[in-house]
Scaffold this motif. Structure first.
Motif, short mmCIF file in Angstrom:
data_model
loop_
_atom_site.label_atom_id
_atom_site.label_comp_id
_atom_site.label_asym_id
_atom_site.label_seq_id
_atom_site.Cartn_x
_atom_site.Cartn_y
_atom_site.Cartn_z
N ILE A 163 0.87 -1.18 0.00
CA ILE A 163 0.00 0.00 0.00
C ILE A 163 0.90 1.22 0.00
CG2 ILE A 163 -1.84 1.21 1.23
CD1 ILE A 163 -2.37 -1.56 2.67
N THR A 164 0.68 2.12 -0.95
CA THR A 164 1.57 3.29 -1.06
C THR A 164 0.76 4.57 -1.12
OG1 THR A 164 1.62 3.24 -3.48
CG2 THR A 164 3.30 1.97 -2.34
N THR B 53 -9.06 0.48 3.20
CA THR B 53 -8.09 -0.29 2.42
C THR B 53 -7.35 -1.27 3.33
OG1 THR B 53 -7.81 1.46 0.79
CG2 THR B 53 -6.03 -0.14 0.98
N LEU B 54 -6.92 -0.80 4.49
CA LEU B 54 -6.21 -1.67 5.43
C LEU B 54 -7.08 -2.82 5.91
CD1 LEU B 54 -4.33 1.11 7.37
CD2 LEU B 54 -3.25 -0.76 6.08
N ARG B 55 -8.36 -2.54 6.18
CA ARG B 55 -9.28 -3.61 6.61
C ARG B 55 -9.42 -4.69 5.53
NH1 ARG B 55 -12.00 0.39 9.31
NH2 ARG B 55 -13.31 0.90 7.54
N LYS B 56 -9.65 -4.26 4.30
CA LYS B 56 -9.81 -5.23 3.20
C LYS B 56 -8.51 -6.01 2.98
CE LYS B 56 -13.04 -5.56 0.69
NZ LYS B 56 -14.07 -6.60 0.77
N ALA B 57 -7.39 -5.32 3.04
CA ALA B 57 -6.11 -6.00 2.83
C ALA B 57 -5.82 -7.00 3.94
CB ALA B 57 -4.98 -4.97 2.72
N THR B 58 -6.13 -6.65 5.19
CA THR B 58 -5.90 -7.61 6.28
C THR B 58 -6.86 -8.79 6.17
OG1 THR B 58 -7.24 -6.29 7.80
CG2 THR B 58 -4.86 -5.97 7.90
N GLU B 59 -8.06 -8.57 5.66
CA GLU B 59 -8.98 -9.70 5.42
C GLU B 59 -8.37 -10.66 4.40
OE1 GLU B 59 -12.80 -8.24 4.14
OE2 GLU B 59 -13.10 -7.09 5.99
N LEU B 60 -7.84 -10.12 3.30
CA LEU B 60 -7.22 -10.96 2.28
C LEU B 60 -6.01 -11.70 2.85
CD1 LEU B 60 -7.43 -8.54 -0.78
CD2 LEU B 60 -8.79 -10.61 -0.41
N ARG B 61 -5.24 -11.02 3.69
CA ARG B 61 -4.09 -11.68 4.32
C ARG B 61 -4.56 -12.79 5.28
NH1 ARG B 61 -1.32 -8.37 8.52
NH2 ARG B 61 -3.16 -9.14 9.57
N ASP B 62 -5.58 -12.49 6.07
CA ASP B 62 -6.07 -13.49 7.02
C ASP B 62 -6.68 -14.71 6.33
OD1 ASP B 62 -5.21 -11.75 8.98
OD2 ASP B 62 -7.23 -11.03 9.51
N GLU C 244 -12.20 -6.25 -3.92
CA GLU C 244 -12.85 -7.55 -4.06
C GLU C 244 -12.68 -8.10 -5.48
OE1 GLU C 244 -14.36 -10.72 -2.26
OE2 GLU C 244 -13.85 -8.85 -1.24
N MET C 245 -12.52 -7.21 -6.45
CA MET C 245 -12.33 -7.64 -7.85
C MET C 245 -11.03 -8.42 -8.03
SD MET C 245 -13.77 -4.19 -9.81
CE MET C 245 -12.26 -4.06 -10.65
N PHE C 246 -10.07 -8.22 -7.12
CA PHE C 246 -8.78 -8.91 -7.23
C PHE C 246 -8.81 -10.31 -6.64
CE2 PHE C 246 -7.53 -4.43 -7.42
CZ PHE C 246 -6.84 -4.45 -8.62
N ARG C 247 -9.85 -10.64 -5.88
CA ARG C 247 -9.92 -11.94 -5.21
C ARG C 247 -9.72 -13.12 -6.18
NH1 ARG C 247 -11.48 -13.53 -0.40
NH2 ARG C 247 -12.31 -11.49 0.11
#
Length: 166
Positions: free
Chosen positions: A39-40, A52-61, A145-148
């Motif tokens: 994230i930049t 953005t951080l919430r969605k990214a941490t969901e993808l990481r989790d 979500e489109m990147f999932r």
């Protein structure tokens, strides 16, 4: 001469070795690529940044991202009370750099240069990731979500000589 061969696809692996060496090789190959979310940018809108951080941490989790990096300019994080603590608690790697003065003209070229610099620092902090999902601090969460599907089906790099590995 009696020569026999079998055509293999680009994703196939030809291996020569003992069964023990093959087992060791299989154990060293991940099931999926190690993908880092980088994230930049400036923290213009803290609400967007948190989304953005919430969605990214969901993808990481969920295992779709291995690591998360926030690469921004020094002073951006500390302008928001509690943000640094939230990032650390969420396991986000923080990269802070001094924003270079505008020495490149025109302004648009300078902006592109500093954005590329922040991205490169984030990629460096991502370690040995095979793939990078580059995200913005703003205007990004609603599209993540489109990147999932791409993250779920990302192919493994083809190895040491892959263009992804250098």
């Amino acid at each position: 001469k009696d020569v026999r061969y079998h055509h293999i696809d680009a994703d196939d692996v030809a291996f020569c070795g003992t069964p023990e060496e093959y087992d060791a090789f299989l154990a060293s190959v991940p099931d999926r690529p190690r993908t880092a979310g980088v994230i930049t940018g400036r923290l213009r809108d803290i609400g967007d940044a948190y989304a953005t951080l919430r969605k990214a941490t969901e993808l990481r989790d969920e295992g779709l991202l291995e690591t998360l990096v926030l690469s921004t300019w020094r002073g951006e994080i500390d302008q928001f009370a509690g943000l640094r603590d939230d990032l650390v608690a969420s396991g986000v790697t923080i990269v802070e750099s001094d924003c270079p003065p505008q020495t490149i003209k025109p302004f648009g070229m300078w902006v592109s240069w500093i954005q590329a610099a922040a991205l490169q620092r984030g990629i460096d902090a991502a370690g040995d990731a095979d793939c990078i999902l580059k995200l913005r601090t703003d205007k990004c969460a609603s599209y993540m979500e489109m990147f999932r599907p791409a993250l779920q089906d990302a192919p493994l790099p083809s190895g040491r000589l892959s263009p992804l590995r250098g």
